[in-house]
Design an enzyme around this catalytic site. Structure first.
Site, PDB file in Angstrom:
ATOM      1  N   GLY A 103       0.802  -1.485  -0.146  1.00  0.00           N
ATOM      2  CA  GLY A 103       0.217  -0.335   0.044  1.00  0.00           C
ATOM      3  C   GLY A 103       0.882   1.438  -0.194  1.00  0.00           C
ATOM      4  N   PHE A 104       1.749   1.101   1.287  1.00  0.00           N
ATOM      5  CA  PHE A 104       2.399   2.075   1.195  1.00  0.00           C
ATOM      6  C   PHE A 104       2.102   3.761   1.023  1.00  0.00           C
ATOM      7  CE2 PHE A 104       3.992  -0.583  -1.869  1.00  0.00           C
ATOM      8  CZ  PHE A 104       5.970  -1.384  -0.611  1.00  0.00           C
ATOM      9  N   GLY A 133       1.751  -6.201   4.436  1.00  0.00           N
ATOM     10  CA  GLY A 133       2.720  -7.234   4.207  1.00  0.00           C
ATOM     11  C   GLY A 133       3.798  -6.348   5.427  1.00  0.00           C
ATOM     12  N   THR A 134       3.676  -5.857   5.949  1.00  0.00           N
ATOM     13  CA  THR A 134       4.084  -5.501   7.489  1.00  0.00           C
ATOM     14  C   THR A 134       4.065  -7.069   8.365  1.00  0.00           C
ATOM     15  OG1 THR A 134       2.171  -4.777   8.147  1.00  0.00           O
ATOM     16  CG2 THR A 134       3.295  -2.948   7.396  1.00  0.00           C
ATOM     17  N   ASN A 177       8.955  -9.174  15.789  1.00  0.00           N
ATOM     18  CA  ASN A 177       9.755 -10.451  15.302  1.00  0.00           C
ATOM     19  C   ASN A 177      10.049  -9.463  14.461  1.00  0.00           C
ATOM     20  OD1 ASN A 177       9.962 -11.849  13.497  1.00  0.00           O
ATOM     21  ND2 ASN A 177       7.687 -12.479  12.974  1.00  0.00           N
ATOM     22  N   GLN A 193      11.412  -5.656   6.824  1.00  0.00           N
ATOM     23  CA  GLN A 193      10.688  -4.439   6.230  1.00  0.00           C
ATOM     24  C   GLN A 193      11.615  -3.629   6.454  1.00  0.00           C
ATOM     25  OE1 GLN A 193       7.836  -3.687   9.287  1.00  0.00           O
ATOM     26  NE2 GLN A 193       6.087  -2.182   8.007  1.00  0.00           N
ATOM     27  N   GLU A 236       7.902   2.980   8.397  1.00  0.00           N
ATOM     28  CA  GLU A 236       8.363   4.204   7.839  1.00  0.00           C
ATOM     29  C   GLU A 236      10.295   5.206   8.070  1.00  0.00           C
ATOM     30  OE1 GLU A 236       5.310   6.309   6.689  1.00  0.00           O
ATOM     31  OE2 GLU A 236       4.767   5.423   8.173  1.00  0.00           O
TER      32      GLU A 236
END
Lengths: 199, 330, 712
Positions: free
Chosen positions: C245-246, C472-473, C597, C604, C670
């Site tokens: 998404g971002f 996706g995080t 994690n 990430q 971020e």
């Protein structure tokens, strides 16, 4: 020549596709790409549509054992080909070594490019085993011998698969592990405690 | 994408007959360019004739000691072929520098020669483009053109040819063979791509309805020591902003034979004949290489934002020829 | 009735240990279904038609001939589309983006504006009909010319005050021994998640059901309910798997158009954006022009700092790329002036994109710091350490943990910074010039109210429900670990269900706040459930469910400067003959709260750093001033880094547990991109001796700059 239905002008055909060892007969609009046939007609949605223009690699499948993008392959022209999709690479419940390595080493984030990356990696390992050079190979002459599957070679060969999340480092590690070679990124940390933990 | 008829050809003459003189019919090879252009609306054929199963997928020696490459040989097979890699390594490198592994497994030699420019105005049907719609104008000249032509362009079109493979083929005097309605024919690659002039929509010397059947490479001992170097805006999977196919034969410090062709600088692969004439017989040193590059690039007419290509090509010529000479001396 | 017996046994904490993704097997086998892949009976396909002019009015659309085409079911456009309500404020406190309020009027505010939706039985039919539809425009002159000095620029707040001013800037600059005064530019950048935006809408028993790809179901439900004047309870949005998404996956034209078509046709309708359509409909990061002035004493002490940023926005929508904001956190100065300005142009709506403000802002500020270090003759790390503020430079608030110095020192040690010759252009390897560079980073750490539920089942397992999104995080996995620890059980006994608005309101996956906000709510619900179970009452067949709402707890947080920090290091090789830049290695050391994690977190963080490489060297959307649209609007024209561009990258962290968060989390989505482009650009300077202040540092720019350099 092909069957007579194609001798007259027609914009659709009944075709038979051989996918993951199974034959599927279906009518298709000639405009239908193999990618759309898989996703929209055969409910094989593991092959992803990222750009639909051959510019991202998310739709990578194996055609006659070689990697190809399904978005630029017309379904009608894929008759007589052996098509392998992500749904067909595992051996029953046993994951393909490339799948297992992606899972264990976290070779993905959102997962959308992942089936394409995995199919591409399977192709890369086979192409390398067949002695194919790449743009990263310093000497392409056959007498130079096949290049070792270094991290640099893996990166170049996998470059047709974009990953916007940026999981490239662990993808390269996973391809190296599945190929049985040592990538220079191998770390000792982050050993998963979960099922299918890395060694 | 418009609806279309699809037919599969089983022999060359049949394929050409099927296509006939119908301007709305296209041959379908690997589809990596044609299907993309059909999706974007640049190509709107009413009928496709699939030629992928034609028996044109062999690479064979020719009686004169060269090679004959079938039109439906995939880029992947071409680059992997031991004779290509041994005798024309720059050709293998050029093919490997193009596109991606997936696309190389689909794309064919014939299709690669005929691929259309990647100019962003050409591929966007909402914008003017003289190549796509003759007379509509060329917005690239005043607009975005940092990757456009510096050689051989005209006020009607400044697009560049996207092929890497064709650059190496140009350096090695390849000949394109085709089958037209009136029988077989051939064209040296040097003459295959037409000058831009005021007809940028007319790109090749291929007769209407003709099918490329194969490409021949004449024997060229100099090609055994050759290299393809491509510069692009990311490290892989991108079109060239400048490339070079080079071959060099040096004996006793003097250039005996040389081949140079540039990519991404013109509407066609640019065989650098003026540069070759400077090289042959001259001392094999950086000064000669630079003079050779300058001789060719004297004809360059850069636009406001692509002047860097002159420097880029010049530097590539000097660097690659120096490398080839050093390797020969080892 | 069953009594839980495992609750008090020894528990090994799951948080902090590496776990492969819960849905990992589904993702590597292709079983995971994304929004456009959930099958529906009687599905129709919609294809958007976008404007080909940049400004004007729609005079007419030739819909009749298109309606006669095979399979075509409907053409929705401004004359026949359902009316929308746009007078509302969204979950994120913003007005709706007009790009998503489709087909309400005949105005065209930018090229690529949705003018119609063609719906057909198959996607091939819909596409051809959409491409055939002739739209007649009354074209007006447009202005897409972004640049410094645009007369219509104005100061704009966005999500922070537009202007902050402290001290006498001119006086401090005049008194400074060393001054850096430079302009930096970043281009228009696009998110391009690998999964294009896709939604299927259908009505089911009076309820609107949308299967969608988004970053927050609560957010999208709120927008759709407002737009269509529906009770939010009558809208359900689901997004089990989201392909990235971002910042681009909120409410967009495709969902709204799909809902309209499903309403009109009373059958399920799917609308998927093409990659090319994403260039005008999915939002983007505005280009920026940033003017940075630094004045320092010879010892590097900052007397003056001025950071002024200009970005663009659409004519009917104000979004501010707040690039000057990062200076308000990073460095203090006796005179400290910052300003964010925008100019309204005939362009699509920009939006949040990974580290909005911080990504471009840190490029300019951290590159300027590097220039200052060079001019002062001080090591860039030492310069930063000397200017570490005690309190928020603008806010005056205390820092709730500022571990930047530790990141810088640990990074320097691991990168081998101490052996670096500070002089540029000294290291060579054959034809290549080698250089190293670094930059500092910060990104706000926060949490937003969320609700969750935790259910204990009689078989000793648990189900946690929260309207979270895993884009996706690794959120699904992280939340499972958090829940397991809160329940004092093993992760295998916990099932976390996400991606469904019916689970109640929750924060979006955005602002580096998703996992923290959700974990907080889960921690509360699970903690209370454990207390209930500890009372020893039995568990009925339907289980015991506890709900939580963190609104009050988060509202009670004391005001402070709350941020994550990082130190970025890069080594590059530059070929001066071709202008090619390759990153050789990269290291990021972060202080980003407790890492839930490590396996997914490292991935990430590295992903963010790769975005930095991509931003520094590759990404640039080119807008053609004549047409007002993009040139090369595809992934062959808009380059993002691919495998071969990405070297060995190490991402690591230091202990930095947030004392004000129940789990200790700050957020990591971020911080990885912040400063990364500056580190690469600073390394390019170190390699070549030439400052590149405009991104991306493409080969043509390297060659052009070298040709202009005095000693070239």
């Amino acid at each position: 020549m092909r069957k007579k239905q194609l001798m007259t002008s027609s914009t659709s055909s009944v075709i038979t596709l051989k996918i993951n060892g199974e034959k599927h007969t279906l009518p298709v609009d000639h405009r239908t790409t193999l990618l759309d046939a898989l996703r929209e007609r055969l409910d094989l949605t593991g092959t992803k549509k990222g750009c639909d223009q051959g510019q991202c690699g998310a739709c990578t499948v194996l055609l006659d054992g070689r990697r190809a993008v399904a978005c630029l392959q017309l379904a009608v022209a894929a008759e007589n080909r052996e098509i392998t999709t992500i749904e067909g690479v595992a051996d029953g419940d046993r994951l393909h070594p490339v799948q297992q390595a992606f899972l264990d080493l976290d070779g993905f984030q959102c997962g959308y490019c992942t089936p394409g990356q995995i199919c591409s990696a399977i192709g890369v390992i086979e192409e390398h085993a067949a002695g194919w050079p790449s743009a990263a190979t310093s000497d392409v002459r056959p007498e130079a011998g096949p290049p070792p599957l270094s991290a640099e070679e893996i990166r170049e060969r996998m470059s047709g698969n974009l990953c916007r999340c940026g999981a490239y480092v662990s993808i390269v590690e996973a391809v190296a592990r599945a190929a049985g070679v040592q990538a220079d990124e191998r770390r000792g940390e982050d050993v998963p405690a979960g099922k299918g933990a890395a060694a | 994408m418009r609806e279309f008829d699809y037919q599969r050809a089983s022999d060359v003459a049949g394929a050409v007959a099927l296509l006939g003189a119908d301007p709305d019919t296209r041959f379908l090879g690997g589809g990596t360019n044609l299907v993309d252009l059909m999706k974007s609306g640049v190509e709107r054929p009413a009928r496709l004739v699939d030629i992928r199963e034609l028996p044109l997928d062999e690479i064979e020696p020719t009686p004169d000691g060269g090679l004959r490459i079938g039109a439906t040989v995939t880029n992947g097979d071409l680059a992997a072929h031991p004779e290509i890699r041994r005798r024309y390594p720059a050709l293998a490198q050029a093919v490997l520098a193009g596109a991606s592994g997936q696309l190389r497994n689909m794309a064919t030699v014939g299709g690669n020669l005929l691929q259309r420019t990647r100019c962003g105005y050409f591929t966007d049907v909402t914008k003017p483009c003289n190549k796509r719609v003759p007379g509509s104008g060329c917005p690239a000249i005043e607009g975005e053109h940092h990757n456009h032509a510096i050689l051989g362009a005209s006020g009607h079109c400044v697009a560049v040819h996207p092929s890497d493979m064709a650059v190496a083929l140009a350096a090695f005097d390849a000949v394109v063979h085709f089958h037209a309605a009136d029988g077989p024919g051939q064209s040296p690659l040097a003459d295959f791509y037409l000058p831009v002039g005021d007809t940028p929509h007319r790109e090749t010397a291929l007769p209407p309805g003709a099918l490329i059947t194969h490409v021949t490479l004449p024997p060229a001992p100099v090609a055994a020591r050759s290299r393809y170097r491509k510069v692009r805006e990311r490290a892989s999977y991108a079109f060239a902003i400048g490339s070079l196919a080079a071959a060099l034969d040096v004996r006793d410090g003097v250039v005996q034979d040389a081949r140079l062709a540039f990519g991404a600088v013109a509407s066609r692969p640019w065989r650098a004949g003026a540069a070759e004439r400077v090289l042959i017989g001259a001392p094999a040193d950086a000064g000669t290489y630079a003079a050779a590059a300058d001789a060719e690039l004297a004809a360059a007419r850069p636009l406001p934002h692509n002047g860097y290509k002159v420097e880029l090509i010049r530097n590539l010529v000097v660097a690659v020829l120096s490398e080839l000479a050093e390797e020969a001396a080892r | 009735m069953t009594t839980l017996t495992t609750a008090t046994t020894l528990h090994t904490p799951a948080v902090g240990t590496a776990h492969t993704r819960i849905e990992g097997r589904d993702k590597v086998t292709g079983a995971a279904r994304y929004a456009g892949e959930v099958p529906f009976a009687d599905l129709a396909h919609g294809w958007l038609v976008l404007s080909t002019v940049a400004r004007g009015r729609i005079r007419d659309l030739d819909t009749e001939s298109v309606l006669a085409m095979p399979g075509v079911l409907a053409v929705l456009e401004h004359r026949n589309a359902p009316r929308l309500t746009t007078d509302y404020t969204s979950l994120l406190g913003m007005r709706p983006d007009p790009t998503c309020a489709v087909f309400q009027h005949d105005r065209v505010p930018h090229l690529g504006w949705p003018v119609a939706l063609v719906v057909a039985e198959t996607s091939e039919q819909a596409r051809e009909a959409a491409e055939t539809l002739v739209v007649h425009y009354e074209q007006e002159p447009h202005d897409v010319g972004f640049g410094a000095g645009h007369p219509d620029a104005y100061a704009a707040d966005g999500h922070m005050p537009a202007v902050t001013e402290k001290g006498d800037l001119d006086a401090e600059l005049a008194a400074a021994a060393v001054v850096v005064d430079a302009e930096y530019t970043t281009p228009e950048e696009h998110h391009h998640p690998m999964e294009p935006h896709a939604a299927t809408a259908r009505w089911d028993g009076g309820r609107l059901e949308v299967t969608d790809s988004n970053q927050g179901a609560t957010w999208v439900v709120g927008e759709l309910a407002n737009l269509f004047s529906l009770d939010p309870a009558a809208v359900r949005v689901r997004s089990e798997h989201v392909g990235g998404g971002f910042g681009s996956k909120g409410v967009r034209a495709h969902q709204v158009a799909a809902v309209m078509a499903a309403t009109v046709l009373q059958r399920p309708v799917r609308v998927v954006l093409t990659r090319r359509q994403m260039f005008s409909l999915a939002g983007y990061r505005s280009p920026t022009v940033q003017h940075v002035r630094l004045g320092a004493d010879t010892d590097g002490h900052l007397r003056a700092l001025a950071h002024r940023s200009l970005s663009q926005t659409a004519t009917g929508y104000e979004f501010v790329e707040s690039s000057a904001g990062v200076a308000r956190v990073m460095y203090d100065a006796d005179a400290h002036h910052t300003a964010n300005r925008v100019v309204r142009l005939d362009v699509p709506s920009p939006t949040f994109m990974r580290a909005p403000g911080e990504a471009p802002g840190s490029f300019a500020l951290e590159a300027a710091l590097d220039e200052l270090a060079e001019k002062c003759g001080i090591d860039p790390i030492e310069l930063r350490l000397r200017n570490e503020p005690d309190r928020g430079p603008v806010s005056g608030l205390p820092f709730a943990g500022r571990n930047l110095a530790a990141c810088l020192r640990e990074g320097a040690r691991r990168f081998g910074w101490g052996e670096r010759d500070p002089r540029p252009g000294r290291r060579r390897e054959g034809r290549l010039l080698l250089g190293t560079g670094m930059a500092a980073a910060s990104f706000p750490a926060g949490a937003m109210p969320s609700t969750a539920s935790a259910t204990a089942h009689p078989d000793g397992t648990f189900t946690v429900r929260i309207s979270a999104a895993d884009i996706g995080t690794g959120a699904r996995t992280a939340l499972t670990l958090v829940a397991a620890d809160a329940l004092r059980t093993s992760p295998e006994r916990v099932r976390v269900r996400i991606g469904d608005s019916d689970f109640g309101p929750a924060m979006i996956a955005g602002g580096s706040m998703g996992t923290r906000s959700w974990a907080w709510a889960i921690r509360v619900a699970a903690g209370e459930l454990r207390e209930r179970l500890a009372l020893g009452t039995g568990i009925p067949p339907e289980g015991i469910t506890v709900r939580s709402d963190t609104t009050e707890a988060i509202g009670a947080l004391a005001a402070a400067e709350r941020h994550s920090y990082g130190a970025q290091f890069a080594e590059v090789a530059v070929d001066p003959g071709t202008g090619e830049v390759r990153v050789r290695r990269m290291l990021g050391v972060f202080a980003a709260g407790r890492i839930v994690n490590p396996l997914t977190a490292r991935n990430q963080l590295r992903g963010g750093m790769i975005w930095g490489i991509s931003m520094a060297l590759h990404e640039e959307a080119v807008r053609d001033r004549v047409s007002g649209g993009h040139v090369g609007a595809d992934l062959a024209g808009y380059h993002v880094a691919t495998h071969a561009d990405v070297p060995r990258i190490e991402a690591d962290w230091i202990e930095d547990t947030d004392p004000d968060d129940p789990v200790g989390i700050k957020g990591i989505g971020e911080i990885g991109i912040v400063g990364a482009a500056a580190a690469v650009a600073n390394a390019v300077w170190h390699a070549t001796g030439v400052r590149h202040r405009s991104l991306p540092i493409r080969p043509d720019r390297i060659l052009a700059a070298a040709a202009e350099a005095p000693d070239a």
